[in-house]
Design a protein around this motif. Structure first.
Motif, short mmCIF file in Angstrom:
data_model
loop_
_atom_site.label_atom_id
_atom_site.label_comp_id
_atom_site.label_asym_id
_atom_site.label_seq_id
_atom_site.Cartn_x
_atom_site.Cartn_y
_atom_site.Cartn_z
N ILE A 83 4.00 -8.67 5.00
CA ILE A 83 5.18 -9.36 4.48
C ILE A 83 6.25 -9.30 5.58
N HIS A 84 7.30 -10.09 5.42
CA HIS A 84 8.40 -9.96 6.38
C HIS A 84 9.38 -8.88 5.91
N GLY A 85 9.81 -8.98 4.67
CA GLY A 85 10.70 -7.97 4.12
C GLY A 85 12.04 -8.52 3.68
N HIS A 86 12.36 -9.73 4.07
CA HIS A 86 13.65 -10.31 3.67
C HIS A 86 13.71 -10.57 2.16
N GLN A 87 12.57 -10.49 1.50
CA GLN A 87 12.52 -10.73 0.06
C GLN A 87 13.19 -9.60 -0.72
N PHE A 88 13.36 -8.45 -0.08
CA PHE A 88 13.94 -7.28 -0.74
C PHE A 88 15.44 -7.22 -0.49
N LEU A 89 16.17 -6.80 -1.50
CA LEU A 89 17.61 -6.60 -1.34
C LEU A 89 17.85 -5.47 -0.35
N SER A 90 17.02 -4.44 -0.45
CA SER A 90 17.09 -3.30 0.45
C SER A 90 15.67 -2.92 0.85
N LEU A 91 15.45 -2.75 2.13
CA LEU A 91 14.11 -2.37 2.59
C LEU A 91 13.97 -0.85 2.56
N ASP A 92 14.04 -0.29 1.37
CA ASP A 92 13.89 1.16 1.26
C ASP A 92 12.42 1.52 1.07
N GLU A 93 12.10 2.77 1.38
CA GLU A 93 10.71 3.20 1.34
C GLU A 93 10.11 3.10 -0.05
N GLN A 94 10.88 3.42 -1.06
CA GLN A 94 10.35 3.35 -2.42
C GLN A 94 9.93 1.94 -2.80
N GLY A 95 10.78 0.97 -2.51
CA GLY A 95 10.45 -0.43 -2.80
C GLY A 95 9.22 -0.89 -2.04
N LEU A 96 9.11 -0.46 -0.78
CA LEU A 96 7.95 -0.84 0.03
C LEU A 96 6.67 -0.18 -0.49
N LYS A 97 6.76 1.08 -0.94
CA LYS A 97 5.59 1.75 -1.53
C LYS A 97 5.11 0.98 -2.76
N TYR A 98 6.05 0.61 -3.62
CA TYR A 98 5.68 -0.14 -4.82
C TYR A 98 5.11 -1.51 -4.47
N LYS A 99 5.63 -2.15 -3.42
CA LYS A 99 5.10 -3.44 -3.00
C LYS A 99 3.66 -3.27 -2.51
N ALA A 100 3.40 -2.20 -1.75
CA ALA A 100 2.03 -1.93 -1.27
C ALA A 100 1.10 -1.71 -2.46
N LEU A 101 1.55 -0.96 -3.45
CA LEU A 101 0.73 -0.72 -4.64
C LEU A 101 0.51 -2.01 -5.42
N GLU A 102 1.55 -2.81 -5.55
CA GLU A 102 1.45 -4.09 -6.26
C GLU A 102 0.44 -5.01 -5.56
N MET A 103 0.45 -5.00 -4.23
CA MET A 103 -0.48 -5.84 -3.46
C MET A 103 -1.88 -5.22 -3.39
N GLY A 104 -2.00 -3.94 -3.76
CA GLY A 104 -3.30 -3.27 -3.73
C GLY A 104 -3.78 -2.98 -2.31
N VAL A 105 -2.84 -2.66 -1.41
CA VAL A 105 -3.20 -2.46 -0.01
C VAL A 105 -3.06 -0.99 0.40
N ASP A 106 -3.81 -0.64 1.44
CA ASP A 106 -3.73 0.70 2.03
C ASP A 106 -2.64 0.76 3.10
N LEU A 107 -2.44 -0.36 3.78
CA LEU A 107 -1.47 -0.46 4.87
C LEU A 107 -0.61 -1.68 4.63
N LEU A 108 0.71 -1.48 4.61
CA LEU A 108 1.64 -2.59 4.47
C LEU A 108 2.41 -2.75 5.77
N ILE A 109 2.22 -3.90 6.42
CA ILE A 109 2.93 -4.22 7.65
C ILE A 109 4.09 -5.12 7.28
N PHE A 110 5.28 -4.77 7.75
CA PHE A 110 6.47 -5.55 7.45
C PHE A 110 7.38 -5.62 8.67
N GLY A 111 8.37 -6.47 8.63
CA GLY A 111 9.32 -6.62 9.73
C GLY A 111 10.74 -6.61 9.22
#
Length: 171
Positions: A83-111
């Motif tokens: 993902i890029h990451g602009h979709q999030f209001l804040s690119l905090d670790e918790q939100g990114l962890k939940y996004k990785a879990l939602e996507m069902g991925v082991d590694l989430l690459i973002f910018g």
């Protein structure tokens, strides 16, 4: 599998300089895939990357809507989300962890932040890796960076490249 990983190149909208080192390293390392986590901003650059290896690009906030918002890839048994990451209001670790879990991925690459970041979590009986390759051209409060990742089975490791430092010290 060797993968070139980068984000936020912003060429030519925010920089007129794109380090040749990026292309040289991708070629020398024999990358088999290039992952760009958004804000490519130049279709010409997409064509150059495609000459080196297949390319997966997601749309950043400054890209035209020709790229998808997110991608999920299976690479040698490892599920990788991009993902890029602009979709999030804040690119905090918790939100990114939940996004990785939602996507069902082991590694989430973002910018989006233009800063390198890597952290692994054991979370809900699953290991989740969050990775931001930074920006090789327009860093924010950090060194310019891009990565070469290596996926073997379900294992992931990477090397960091700093184009300015490398090109200035070893022209």
């Amino acid at each position: 599998m060797k993968i070139g990983i980068l984000s936020d190149t912003h060429y030519p909208d925010k920089t007129s300089y794109l380090p040749d080192l990026i292309f040289d390293v991708f070629r020398e390392e024999g990358v088999e895939l290039i992952i760009h986590a958004g804000d490519l901003t130049s279709p010409e650059l997409f064509d150059i990357f495609r000459e080196i290896a297949p390319v997966v690009i997601v749309r950043g906030n400054l890209d035209k809507p020709i790229f998808p918002e997110e991608e999920v890839l299976e690479i040698e048994g490892l599920k990788v989300g991009v993902i890029h990451g602009h979709q999030f209001l804040s690119l905090d670790e918790q939100g990114l962890k939940y996004k990785a879990l939602e996507m069902g991925v082991d590694l989430l690459i973002f910018g989006h932040t233009h800063r390198f970041f890597y952290k692994s979590y054991g979370y809900m009986d699953k290991k989740v890796h969050l990775l931001n390759p930074g920006s090789p051209t327009v860093p924010r409060m950090s060194d310019p960076t891009f990565l070469i990742g290596n996926i073997t089975g379900e294992r992931f490791k990477f090397d960091i490249y700093k184009p300015w430092e490398t090109q200035w010290k070893y022209p």
